[in-house]
Design a protein around this motif. Sequence first.
Motif, mmCIF file in Angstrom:
data_model
loop_
_atom_site.group_PDB
_atom_site.id
_atom_site.type_symbol
_atom_site.label_atom_id
_atom_site.label_comp_id
_atom_site.label_asym_id
_atom_site.label_seq_id
_atom_site.Cartn_x
_atom_site.Cartn_y
_atom_site.Cartn_z
ATOM 1 N N THR A 161 0.853 -1.183 0.000
ATOM 2 C CA THR A 161 0.000 0.000 0.000
ATOM 3 C C THR A 161 0.891 1.236 0.000
ATOM 4 N N ASP A 165 -4.694 8.128 1.276
ATOM 5 C CA ASP A 165 -6.020 7.519 1.156
ATOM 6 C C ASP A 165 -6.181 6.835 -0.193
ATOM 7 N N THR A 237 -8.202 -0.437 8.022
ATOM 8 C CA THR A 237 -7.068 0.150 7.323
ATOM 9 C C THR A 237 -5.922 -0.841 7.452
ATOM 10 N N SER A 238 -5.312 -1.180 6.329
ATOM 11 C CA SER A 238 -4.170 -2.084 6.354
ATOM 12 C C SER A 238 -3.018 -1.413 5.622
ATOM 13 N N HIS A 239 -2.047 -0.959 6.396
ATOM 14 C CA HIS A 239 -0.862 -0.359 5.788
ATOM 15 C C HIS A 239 0.225 -1.423 5.758
ATOM 16 N N ASN A 290 -8.115 2.771 -3.109
ATOM 17 C CA ASN A 290 -8.171 3.118 -1.698
ATOM 18 C C ASN A 290 -7.156 2.244 -0.957
ATOM 19 N N ASN A 291 -6.068 2.855 -0.510
ATOM 20 C CA ASN A 291 -4.995 2.089 0.119
ATOM 21 C C ASN A 291 -5.400 1.425 1.422
ATOM 22 N N HIS A 292 -6.467 1.867 2.041
ATOM 23 C CA HIS A 292 -6.892 1.262 3.300
ATOM 24 C C HIS A 292 -7.450 -0.141 3.094
ATOM 25 N N SER A 323 -12.888 10.345 3.498
ATOM 26 C CA SER A 323 -12.044 9.268 4.020
ATOM 27 C C SER A 323 -12.493 8.810 5.401
ATOM 28 N N LEU A 326 -9.217 6.753 11.238
ATOM 29 C CA LEU A 326 -8.226 5.703 11.441
ATOM 30 C C LEU A 326 -7.993 5.476 12.929
ATOM 31 N N HIS A 330 -2.444 5.025 14.577
ATOM 32 C CA HIS A 330 -1.962 5.262 13.219
ATOM 33 C C HIS A 330 -1.500 6.699 13.005
ATOM 34 N N TRP A 334 0.141 8.648 9.768
ATOM 35 C CA TRP A 334 -0.809 9.416 8.981
ATOM 36 C C TRP A 334 -0.982 10.855 9.438
#
Length: 355
Positions: A161, A165, A237-239, A290-292, A323, A326, A330, A334
């Motif tokens: 990711t 966002d 949310t997965s980073h 959507n990177n989350h 968005s 979170l 995080h 972020w």
Amino acid sequence: MSSADYLQGACVWNGVEMYANPRWVKEFPAAVLQEIDAAVDRSSDLDWTEITRDNFPLPGAAAFFDDVREELENGSGMVKIRGLDVSRYDQQQLRRIWYALGRHLGTPMFQNRRGELMREIKDEGAGVGAKLYGATVDSSGKEFLSSGARTLSPGELRFHTDRCDVVGLLCVRQASEGGVSKLASSATVYNEMLRRRPDLHALLCRPIPRSRFGEEAGGQYVSYDLPVFGVRDGKLTSHFSLTYIENAQLLPSVRRLSDAEHEALRLLLQLAQEQCFEMRFAPGDIQLLNNHVIYHGRTAFTDDATTGQDRMLMRLWLSVPNSRALPEDHAILWGDVSGGMPHGGIAQPATPCMS
């Protein structure tokens, strides 16, 4: 909702479903394309960095952009927009168009420590990525490239990711071979890991050391801890970027991952591969992710400049007004974790905030 609950909603999908139901594919309305042409002409004396929603107006596109943002945040998490004929515009016009679309969709964020808001993604040649983004050596003495450096090579990119966002890619030219985008729902990976190996799932809900290698111009800490999976108000949310986790393990001050944690990371990549589907860009295609809730990767590619098939994409990192909020932990990555607030991006020298 606890971290041991299964995720629900349209963001939970597998590749077969996406092939069968391409709800994520949208076409620019003809009226919007006409507005883009009119705005390009009116903004001819402006550099792309000067473009705003006011000096590049697209009044007829509001409902279309609302629909795109809704699909990204509350739908599948991805959108491909078709219909822009990139052959009709020169490079400067394309930059103005692409940046204007980003401004209408959200707030562009810094993509690297040099303050770039738009980045061309292409094969920069041997050594360029390492010079721009940094390289080190691993425990065996082999060169270890940062994640940013790897994007500027023709090699394969693992599922990962980006720190924003929404990542947006406009395809200007495609490679003669390869360069296929691989997409997987991180929500599906989350559920599958919880179903198959709840013990490993639990480990990824706890902090995992990451490095800031190749990212920040400074920063208070060289490394930081962050879970791979975080849930707030029922939304994931997965980073995840294995490169930064691997690099952290090269730092003497960082705790060593356990064998079980390594196994959990391997399983995550395995599940992403099992559940993914492939999307090949054509010139003019726009991909928004959507990177989350989306992991993305790329197959290796081969260019052929003699036929005009040398892959080049224009990338934007966007913070979007709809968005999700979170988890509080995080904030280290972020900045502001409130929903709808500009956050993410790469911190700049002597600039404490990320927006």
